[in-house]
Enzyme design. Structure first.
Site, short mmCIF file in Angstrom:
data_model
loop_
_atom_site.label_atom_id
_atom_site.label_comp_id
_atom_site.label_asym_id
_atom_site.label_seq_id
_atom_site.Cartn_x
_atom_site.Cartn_y
_atom_site.Cartn_z
N GLU A 37 -3.35 -0.21 8.12
CA GLU A 37 -2.14 0.15 8.89
C GLU A 37 -2.18 -0.47 10.28
OE1 GLU A 37 -1.14 4.30 9.19
OE2 GLU A 37 -1.74 4.69 7.12
N TYR A 92 -3.81 1.39 15.91
CA TYR A 92 -2.56 1.52 16.66
C TYR A 92 -2.72 1.24 18.14
CZ TYR A 92 -0.39 3.14 12.43
OH TYR A 92 0.10 3.19 11.16
N ARG A 123 0.85 -1.19 0.00
CA ARG A 123 0.00 0.00 0.00
C ARG A 123 0.88 1.24 0.00
NH1 ARG A 123 -2.79 2.96 4.81
NH2 ARG A 123 -3.91 4.56 3.65
N ASN A 133 -7.04 1.56 10.16
CA ASN A 133 -5.70 1.90 10.68
C ASN A 133 -5.79 1.80 12.19
OD1 ASN A 133 -5.17 2.47 8.03
ND2 ASN A 133 -4.61 4.61 8.33
N HIS A 173 -3.05 11.03 0.86
CA HIS A 173 -2.45 10.81 2.18
C HIS A 173 -1.89 12.14 2.66
CE1 HIS A 173 -0.86 7.38 4.86
NE2 HIS A 173 -0.59 8.49 5.50
N GLU A 222 -7.32 8.46 6.52
CA GLU A 222 -7.58 9.08 7.82
C GLU A 222 -8.13 10.51 7.69
OE1 GLU A 222 -4.29 8.62 10.52
OE2 GLU A 222 -4.48 6.45 10.52
N1 8P2 Z 1 1.60 8.13 13.99
N2 8P2 Z 1 1.76 7.39 13.26
C1 8P2 Z 1 2.03 6.39 12.35
C2 8P2 Z 1 1.09 6.45 11.10
C3 8P2 Z 1 1.45 7.62 10.19
O1 8P2 Z 1 2.83 7.57 9.85
C4 8P2 Z 1 0.59 7.44 8.94
O2 8P2 Z 1 0.96 8.35 7.92
C5 8P2 Z 1 -0.89 7.66 9.27
O3 8P2 Z 1 -1.68 7.14 8.21
C6 8P2 Z 1 -1.30 7.03 10.61
O4 8P2 Z 1 -0.92 7.71 11.74
C7 8P2 Z 1 -0.35 6.54 11.53
#
Ligand code: 8P2
Length: 447
Positions: A352, A294, A78, A292, A122, A167
């Protein structure tokens, strides 16, 4: 619960990156600047005043990086396309040299039997469009649909999955409410309108895709389950407000065609009265949902914390990552199960999942990142548990292939399977790369 063989044949095992975070050389070959180029070059905005000018130099090292992906055994990758490389002015004139970079990248991936999943946006809006109001401009969904059409026509014969927006919540809230991401606005009256236009942009791009596309299209949301820090009514209500603010603000319009009832109360006069026709366009246009994941939110009521009256507090009695986020793999299972029980069990990808840790220094060209191996093992196991409960999960994209430009954190936070230092540009393997290679080879963590 054993999840050793939870993953079905054909499950996608990928890694994820984004253009501004890894490519470097953002103005090469006629590209137009993005709001992140402008933001990172504004002193004081990014840790160490770092910029994406170097990043991982992927724009010039793509072939080397595709070889790394093949060596890992990825069957999917991706990545995002920098809007300004393809349309330097954001609209109109196509920059063929910029588009050619992505054509070559897709072809190299396919040569290695790696399926591209392309993210159209993005966060790197061309400054030319930002200077016309950006995502606050009601024309912005049409700008995005036109840009998407250029890419669909150029690449859809070889790209099986598209993500429209990455996001939207982060782009709107960190970029327009908290001001810590590009474009750096801190205006209560912007976030709701920006989010609405991003969702409309998603819907317009899906509509274009329905007319000319032949594969799948979806959106990637940052989903974070919220838990009250105590059993008090105040903390439980605070967790529910934060769940509406982070998760349902996006999920409900996409799946139900309505915003949560809590939103006008959260934003007050900053919440416009959106046309119901818009919400009907936003409802259900996609083929899949990207998750996504975390961490989770551990929420305490806090009347002084506008606009929610709630704050996410850092737990001192639980392991956390270098970002200060609690390591909580069960939250991934619960988030995926929620899609099944509350949103109709749509096709889903983990678009993610990963973690930043204070990695040890390399020894003999290898980084022993035991914390990341444990994080990945536990979260892939958690994904398998959701699959065993009947969640319609189609793939897992690890964040990230390479240490990269971590937005306002600059290069201080490392998420990669390979260590990269911008001034050296070596790709030093970490133990987590070996771990992930074995997961892919055995189609699960049971090895
Ligand atoms: N912070 N963090 C890591 C990661 C970021 O690096 C990504 O660009 C985003 O899509 C999402 O926030 C996650």
């Amino acid at each position: 619960m054993s999840t050793d063989h939870a993953f079905p044949p054909g499950f996608l095992w990928g890694a994820a990156t984004s253009a501004y975070q890894i490519e470097g050389d953002p103005l090469a070959d006629g590209a137009g600047p993005s709001i992140w180029h402008r933001f990172s070059h504004t002193p004081g905005r990014v840790a160490g005043n770092a910029t994406g000018d170097l990043a991982c130099d992927h724009y010039h090292r793509a072939q080397e990086d595709v070889a790394l992906m093949a060596n890992l055994g990825l069957n999917a990758y991706r990545f995002s396309i920098a809007w300004g490389r393809v349309l330097p002015d954001g609209r109109g004139r196509v920059n063929q040299r910029g588009l050619d970079f992505y054509q070559r990248l897709v072809d190299r991936l396919l040569e290695q039997d790696i399926q591209p999943m392309i993210t159209l946006y993005h966060w790197d809006l061309p400054t030319a469009l930002h200077d016309r109001g950006g995502w606050l401009n009601p024309e912005s969904p049409a700008w995005f649909a036109d840009y998407a059409q250029v890419l669909f026509r150029a690449l859809d014969d070889r790209v099986a999955a598209w993500v429209t927006i990455n996001e939207p919540w982060v782009a709107a809230v960190l970029g327009h409410l908290e001001g810590v991401h590009a474009p750096g606005h801190a205006d209560a009256f912007e976030a709701a309108r920006v989010t609405h236009h991003l969702l409309l942009a998603h819907a317009e791009a899906c509509a274009v895709y329905r007319a000319i596309g032949a594969h799948q299209i979806g959106i990637a949301l940052n989903l974070e389950p919220q838990y009250p820090a105590s059993d008090s009514a105040a903390d439980r209500a605070a967790a529910d407000r934060r769940d509406a603010f982070i998760n349902r603000w996006l999920l409900d319009p996409l799946f139900f065609g309505r915003y949560p009832e809590a939103m006008p109360a959260i934003f007050g006069p900053a919440w416009p009265d959106f046309p119901s026709a818009d919400l009907e366009r936003i409802r259900r246009p996609a083929d899949f949902i990207g998750v996504n994941y975390y961490s989770r939110g551990w929420v305490q009521a806090d009347p002084s914390a506008w606009p929610l009256g709630a704050t996410r507090i850092q737990r001192t009695d639980a392991p956390s990552t270098a970002m200060g986020w609690e390591v909580y793999p069960n939250g991934l299972t619960e988030t995926l199960l929620r899609l099944k029980t509350q949103y109709g069990n749509p096709p889903a990808y983990i678009t993610e999942n990963g973690a930043a840790f204070e990695d040890p220094a390399p020894v003999e060209d290898r980084v022993e990142d035991a914390h990341r191996v444990a994080y990945l093992r536990d979260h892939i196991t958690a994904a398998g548990a959701a699959l065993q409960e009947g969640v319609n999960l189609r793939g897992y994209f690890l964040w990230s292939l390479l240490d990269n430009f971590e937005w306002a954190e600059g290069y201080t936070k490392r998420f990669g399977l390979y260590r990269v230092d911008p001034e050296e540009q070596r790709r030093i393997p970490k133990a987590s790369a070996d771990f992930y290679r074995k997961v892919i080879a055995s189609n699960g963590v049971g090895m």
